[in-house]
Scaffold this motif. Structure first.
Motif, PDB file in Angstrom:
ATOM      1  N   CYS A 120      35.117 -13.592  12.939  1.00  0.00           N
ATOM      2  CA  CYS A 120      34.819 -14.338  11.736  1.00  0.00           C
ATOM      3  C   CYS A 120      35.607 -13.908  10.667  1.00  0.00           C
ATOM      4  N   CYS A 125      31.917 -11.107  12.013  1.00  0.00           N
ATOM      5  CA  CYS A 125      30.894 -11.425  12.865  1.00  0.00           C
ATOM      6  C   CYS A 125      31.886 -12.392  14.099  1.00  0.00           C
ATOM      7  N   ILE A 127      31.911 -15.459  15.932  1.00  0.00           N
ATOM      8  CA  ILE A 127      31.789 -16.825  16.024  1.00  0.00           C
ATOM      9  C   ILE A 127      31.374 -17.393  17.236  1.00  0.00           C
ATOM     10  N   CYS A 138      29.215 -19.376  12.999  1.00  0.00           N
ATOM     11  CA  CYS A 138      29.211 -17.691  12.733  1.00  0.00           C
ATOM     12  C   CYS A 138      27.747 -17.776  12.720  1.00  0.00           C
TER      13      CYS A 138
END
Lengths: 202, 649
Positions: A120, A125, A127, A138
């Motif tokens: 992301c 993070c 996705i 996300c």
């Protein structure tokens, strides 16, 4: 050697100044400061040099074979593939490690799929994508992206930019029986998170 | 004897002046006498000392590197004597420290204890608070488990957004552009060296200044002054004991600190959340989309910190003091509200029913429900993974030198379902047909399968299903959508065997024969979960084999045995139906998945199943050899079993 009660502690003992002391004390002070500073700063400098090593290391983005072209039908559906490449971490070399993941999407009639890194652009993070869904999501700060990578809510989205597309190339590989088979290769670039622009980390 | 101690004491005091020091530290006058409200600073010191002591013992067992961090924490947690208690105390005392800090801070502001001449000490206190928060942040990563890894990586990614220096600061903190060994060594050096050292230095200054100005007595009235020793020390000690009791209680209640699965850079943890006392910051960030994030992450928190630092000057007047108190209440209230909101969002799915949400027909609620569901699922999945890894690590095979993560990657039980979901589940099901799917947390359900259900492949029950007229025509076997086999020779053969014109006696005989064949087929698969072989079973298997290779043809009206179409060991030919030699054994299944249209399997009759590994060069295959092996082993139930004791042969 012990102090008797009538003797003042050493720090309070006064030494009467002499004539030559002013000139001499200037040199003494300078020398003391210089010598002391060198003695203290040298180890700090050496330590800092070692500590700053990461700033001087440049890493190259690997070109990675992601999948066979056949695995990405031109139906416009994102498909998830792990990115497997050799990875070096300080003294350890990990051969063929999952270093990340990409989504490959091929629209109807397209030769080459588009590749989006799963990282992301907001805070890094992974996705997620549920097969059949119309958006990428996300899990961390609920950013959502359309299947073309753009942000669902535009500038009102937590993510500062759309999903990062990676350079894709198609290469032909020889099979055992002399035929060729098309492979999807991606330059796996890692981008800095949190900025409007795509800035590679390496 | 007393005399000896006396003269030893004299000798020591003569040289070090300790008596004066002890006297000074113990006989501090307390205006208005010892009170309970003065204990908070002391409990913080005690909490810090606890952290030092437990931290040093943890240090003796901890090893910071990506192949040893999780592993050494696992060893502390599960193998060392009382290791879980040691780690649990460290973990919960850290949280207690944050709470105590907040109380101490609140009290100082409330009482106006920051006013001249104590401004400098107030600032020292704020610096101490920042150091403690830094300790909490760095400590969270050290176990190198999924939770700490992903929560901290979100944190350091945020740090990289700081204007100008951000990216370089992140690189220095992380020790490179990615998380790795150097991240652990650096975080550990900060956590166990730099920050505690700084904390001690500032604590000494804080206490020295505190002593210099004396205790800020709230109302030095009615009661007589007393001395720090023993009156206040008694109260402080009791308070310290109370704090320890709470921490021990929490440790025992939660059975120590959690250790989730080893950090996996390739597998995100969807439930990555910071520790509860940082949750408000996490939630706060959601308010700042895109590039505005700098405001949420740096500018506003920075301004708030700046205001805290100038509080003593704001509070010089009575109005200013009230402003400070109002400000603090606002901040704490805001943090509490944000924390509550974060928790509410995460557990939304657990506290609301799906039907109600769907009924409301509100896309915002639906999205919230979905996000929360993902969070909860990720948490459950992470728990399951952690349990399995710990089970493997505790098993006699232990953790390999490449670390616990490689052990996870090699485990069919953990990897099989993931690979199956990615590669097989778009056609196949994996559901126990004898139970409702809702009761099977590990079932992989495909509502519209276009291939057989693979639950229990190779087992006797599975083979019996093929030989059952109702089952073979069901979606679990050949009755799936668009199946060419539902009217094929095999299905017809089974159906005709139990057809309407067949006598009951004949049907019973056929059923008996098919049962033996199912046992013979299971023997070919040699599943690790298969039943124990005894004489009786061996005889039945031998009978089953004889039936397959000709016995059936004498018994059934159709006059056909298995080997009239299938090859079975030395009987029958390849080409018209899959080879039953070693049916569903590891070797058979591997070869099948590699190329189901091979001569040994379905040949030209193959339905839509792709060849997953037809090439000798693994680079050209859809699935690499290792993944193929993991899927096959998982389907066959072939993984290391620890919790279910295996009976000795």
């Amino acid at each position: 050697m012990s102090n008797t009660p009538d003797q003042p502690p050493p720090s309070l003992v006064k030494i009467p100044p002499t004539e030559s002391a002013t000139r001499r004390s200037f040199f003494a002070i300078t020398a003391a400061v210089v010598a002391g500073s060198i003695a203290v700063l040298t180890p700090i400098g050496v330590g800092l040099a070692a500590f700053l090593t990461p700033l001087f290391r440049k890493s190259k983005s690997p070109e990675v074979r992601i999948a066979l072209l056949d695995q990405v039908p031109d139906d416009g559906m994102p498909r998830y593939f792990p990115v497997v490449a050799d990875r070096e971490d300080a003294w350890t070399r990990y051969p063929a490690q999952r270093v990340g993941a990409v989504y490959l999407i091929r629209l109807a009639g397209e030769e080459k799929p588009t590749a989006f890194t799963a990282k992301c652009p907001h805070a890094g993070c992974f996705i997620g994508y549920t097969p059949g869904a119309k958006v990428f999501q996300c899990p961390c700060h609920t950013s959502a992206f359309n299947l073309d990578g753009s942000r669902v809510n535009g500038d009102a989205e937590v993510a500062p930019r759309g999903m990062d597309a990676l350079p894709v190339s198609i290469r032909q590989a020889k099979t055992g029986d002399g035929n060729t088979i098309a492979e999807v290769w991606v330059e796996f670039i890692d981008f800095q998170t949190g900025h409007k622009e795509k800035i590679p980390t390496a | 004897m007393t005399k000896l101690f006396q003269s030893l004491g004299d000798w020591f005091d003569d040289r070090a002046g300790v008596r004066k020091l002890i006297h000074e530290s113990l006989y501090e006058p307390i205006p208005g006498g010892a009170r309970w409200r003065y204990v908070w600073g002391s409990t913080l010191v005690m909490a810090f000392v606890t952290q030092l002591v437990t931290g040093i013992f943890l240090w003796m067992a901890y090893s910071p590197s990506t192949q040893t961090a999780w592993e050494s924490v696992f060893y502390i947690q599960y193998e060392m004597n009382g290791g879980w208690l040691l780690r649990g105390i460290h973990h919960f005392m850290a949280q207690a420290m944050v709470v105590l800090l907040a109380i101490h801070f609140l009290q100082v502001v409330w009482d106006g204890a920051y006013r001249a001449p104590r401004e400098l000490n107030f600032i020292l206190g704020l610096i101490l608070m920042l150091i403690v928060l830094g300790l909490a942040l760095t400590g969270y990563l050290l176990p190198w488990d999924q939770k700490g890894y992903w929560a901290t990586s979100v944190g350091t990614n945020l740090a990289s957004q700081a204007p100008v220096v951000g990216p370089d600061v992140k690189k220095l903190a992380v020790g490179g552009s990615e998380y790795g060994h150097q991240t652990l060594t650096r975080f550990f050096a900060l956590h166990a060296g730099v920050l505690p050292g700084a904390l001690m230095a500032f604590l000494v200054l804080h206490i020295a200044l505190f002593r210099r100005h004396g205790l800020h007595a709230r109302k030095p009235d009615h009661k007589l002054d007393s001395m720090f020793w023993p009156d206040q020390v008694l109260k402080d000690s009791i308070a310290a004991l109370a704090v320890l009791t709470v921490v021990l209680g929490l440790t025992i209640y939660f059975r120590g600190a959690e250790l989730t699965a080893p950090a996996d850079p390739a597998n995100p943890y969807d439930a990555a959340r910071p520790e509860w006392y940082f949750l408000f910051l996490f939630q706060f960030l959601k308010w700042f989309p895109g590039e505005l994030e700098v405001w949420g992450a740096f500018i506003i928190p920075g301004l708030i910190m700046a205001v805290l630092f100038v509080m003593p000057w704001i509070g010089r007047t009575r109005t200013g003091h009230l402003i400070n108190i109002a400000l603090l209440c606002l901040l704490l209230g805001g943090a509490a509200a944000l924390t509550a909101q974060a928790i509410h969002e995460d557990y939304f799915a657990a506290w609301n029913s799906k039907e109600d949400i769907l009924k409301a027909d509100d896309p915002v609620l639906a999205a919230r429900y979905e996000a929360s569901e993902r969070f909860l699922n990720a948490k459950t999945e992470a728990h399951r993974e952690a349990e399995r890894v710990i089970e493997l690590a505790e098993s006699p095979q232990r953790i390999p030198p490449t670390g616990a993560l490689s052990m996870m990657y090699d485990d069919p039980l953990l990897q099989g379902p993931k690979l199956f979901a990615q590669n097989c589940a778009s056609c196949h099901n994996f559901v126990d047909p004898s139970k409702p799917a809702e009761e099977q947390p590990h079932a992989i359900v495909n509502a519209k399968p276009t291939a057989p259900n693979l639950f229990g492949v190779g087992s006797e029950a599975w083979a019996l299903g093929i030989l059952n007229p109702e089952k073979i025509a069901s979606a679990h076997y050949f009755g799936y959508e668009g199946s060419p086999f539902v009217d094929g020779e095999m299905a017809t053969y089974v159906t005709d065997t139990f057809g309407a014109d067949i006598s009951d006696e004949q049907k019973a005989k056929a059923k008996e024969a098919f049962a033996k064949i199912a046992e013979a087929l299971e023997a070919e698969a040699a599943l690790p979960t298969g039943p124990k072989l005894n004489e009786e079973r061996k005889n039945r298997i031998a009978e089953g084999r004889a039936l397959m290779t000709g016995g059936l043809s004498e018994m059934l009206d159709s006059g056909m045995s298995c080997t009239d179409c299938h090859k079975f060991h030395d009987t029958g030919d390849l080409g018209s139906a899959p080879d039953l030699t070693g049916y569903m054994s590891r070797e058979w299944l591997l070869a099948f998945v590699r190329n189901p249209a091979g001569e040994r399997f379905y040949g030209d009759n193959n339905d839509r199943m792709p060849a997953f590994g037809p090439h000798d060069n693994p680079q050209l295959n859809q699935l690499d050899d290792k993944s193929l092996g993991l899927i096959v082993d998982w389907l066959r139930g072939d993984w290391v079993r620890v919790s279910e004791p295996v009976e000795a042969e």
